[in-house]
Design a protein around this motif. Structure first.
Motif, PDB file in Angstrom:
ATOM      1  N   SER A 344      34.149 -16.875  18.687  1.00  0.00           N
ATOM      2  CA  SER A 344      34.386 -15.825  18.094  1.00  0.00           C
ATOM      3  C   SER A 344      33.648 -15.752  16.736  1.00  0.00           C
ATOM      4  CB  SER A 344      35.967 -15.476  17.824  1.00  0.00           C
ATOM      5  OG  SER A 344      36.274 -16.856  17.026  1.00  0.00           O
ATOM      6  N   GLU A 365      32.816 -15.128  25.653  1.00  0.00           N
ATOM      7  CA  GLU A 365      33.735 -14.532  24.528  1.00  0.00           C
ATOM      8  C   GLU A 365      32.898 -14.115  23.331  1.00  0.00           C
ATOM      9  OE1 GLU A 365      35.977 -17.888  26.659  1.00  0.00           O
ATOM     10  OE2 GLU A 365      33.935 -17.542  25.916  1.00  0.00           O
ATOM     11  N   GLN A 369      32.742 -10.029  22.103  1.00  0.00           N
ATOM     12  CA  GLN A 369      32.931  -9.562  20.875  1.00  0.00           C
ATOM     13  C   GLN A 369      32.061  -8.857  19.862  1.00  0.00           C
ATOM     14  OE1 GLN A 369      34.542 -12.626  18.319  1.00  0.00           O
ATOM     15  NE2 GLN A 369      35.089 -11.078  16.624  1.00  0.00           N
TER      16      GLN A 369
END
Length: 391
Positions: A344, A365, A369
């Motif tokens: 992230s 991930e 994002q």
């Protein structure tokens, strides 16, 4: 320009080369070929306009002579009879010394230089690359010490070398006042580098020097704009006490640095970051065993007030970006490449100044994002061979 590569059976027959090779040839590259030293020596005699020469991985070339051959000035304990064979000796003709501007010699495990004055005769030489030749300067390591020795002409502007030690490197760098680019790599015996005579140096690259621990006499250098330090785990940038005005003279060489490439998070210290007022581009790449940035490192990164481009590349162990990344108010481009452990973006987000974000070969991930970011002008997310561009 003539390029001959990966031809292990290639050789030149014994006839007048001016009948088969263009005499106007200016650039010659011969790599991984069966040509021997005598054949190449004869060929060079027929090329009056040659100024660019690259040779590499030609096993039948055993030694190189420039101008006059060595006499009896070296240690008699070492025998070089093997390198004196007529077929194996490559002799650079005298007239070529006045014309050659670019010379690259690479990947000769046993090649040695046989001459009294090194490369001093190359009065026009600007670029010299000698890499993968561990014994090339071996006869010079036997000479007695002298402060007046030098191996290279002062005309050198671009130098790349490997397999250096402290003594040999001091000979090589002794009078290179015009040197603007220096790359030193694969030198496990090197422990220190003295650059006091290289006053024109702009690009400084050090790679794979495991025992290198000191950069001496750097305070007098203020022209360096690009520096790369890779796989030098023992090296620490000198940081002496600051003067009353708050300036650190040991770090003066960083004042005009514009691009820094590093693999060690320890370079993000308060003293160093405050000494980088001109830094515009940082590449943090192939860092081993670095999982995250410490709290102190997070804070001092904010001192990089001129930073425009920030890259994180091939850091397989890195699991997070700097938490204070959003405070880098001048950053316009951020790249995250091949950092699979980062899942992230920082909790506080990205700099408001950011205009372009590039993400490739990272976790799903992180890509998802980044794909949803709306306040960045251009987001490039690479999914295998497909690129999705969101504006």
């Amino acid at each position: 320009m003539l390029v001959i590569m990966d031809c292990p059976k290639f050789f030149l027959p014994a006839y007048s080369y001016n009948q088969g090779v263009p005499s106007l040839l200016k650039k010659l590259v011969i790599q991984e070929c069966g040509i021997n030293g005598k054949q190449l020596s004869d060929l060079l005699l027929q090329l009056p306009f040659l100024y660019f020469l690259t040779i590499g991985s030609c096993p039948k070339i055993a030694s190189l002579a420039v101008g006059d051959l060595i006499t009896g000035n070296f240690s008699s304990s070492t025998s070089y009879n093997h390198y004196w064979t007529i077929d194996g000796l490559l002799h650079i003709p005298l007239d070529l010394l006045n014309r050659l501007e670019y010379l690259c010699i690479q990947d000769f495990p046993d090649l040695v230089l046989l001459c009294n004055e090194g490369f001093l005769g190359f009065i026009s030489l600007k670029t010299l690359h000698i890499t993968g030749c561990p014994h090339f300067f071996s006869i010079w390591t036997e000479k007695e010490s002298s402060d007046s020795w030098s191996l290279l002409p002062p005309s050198i502007q671009d130098l790349m070398v490997t397999h250096m030690d402290n003594r040999l490197l001091s000979f090589i760098l002794s009078n290179l006042t015009s040197l603007s680019t220096l790359a030193i790599s694969r030198s496990p015996g090197l422990t220190s580098i003295i650059l006091h005579s290289c006053t024109s140096l702009e690009t400084f690259i050090i790679e794979k020097c495991a025992r290198l621990s000191a950069l001496d006499s750097m305070g007098s250098l203020c022209s360096i704009k690009h520096m790369r330090i890779f796989e030098c785990p023992s090296l620490a940038i000198p940081c002496g006490p600051s003067s009353p005005d708050g300036q650190n003279k040991d770090l003066y060489f960083l004042l005009h640095l514009e691009k820094l490439e590093i693999d060690n998070a320890s370079f993000f210290s308060t003293a160093i970051c405050k000494s980088l007022p001109s830094l515009q581009h940082v590449v943090f790449f192939m860092a081993k065993n670095v999982r995250s940035f410490t709290e102190e490192q997070d804070k001092v990164i904010c001192h990089l007030t001129s930073l425009h481009i920030l890259d994180f590349c091939y850091c397989s162990d890195l699991i997070s970006l700097p938490k204070e990344l959003h405070r880098l108010s001048s950053v316009k481009k951020l790249s995250i490449k091949a950092c699979p452990g980062i899942l992230s973006l920082p909790e506080m987000g990205l700099p408001a100044s950011l205009q372009e974000l590039y993400v490739s070969n990272c976790s799903t991930e992180l890509k998802e994002q980044c794909r949803k970011i709306k306040n960045v002008r251009c987001v490039y997310v690479l999914y295998q061979k497909k690129r999705c561009v969101y504006v």
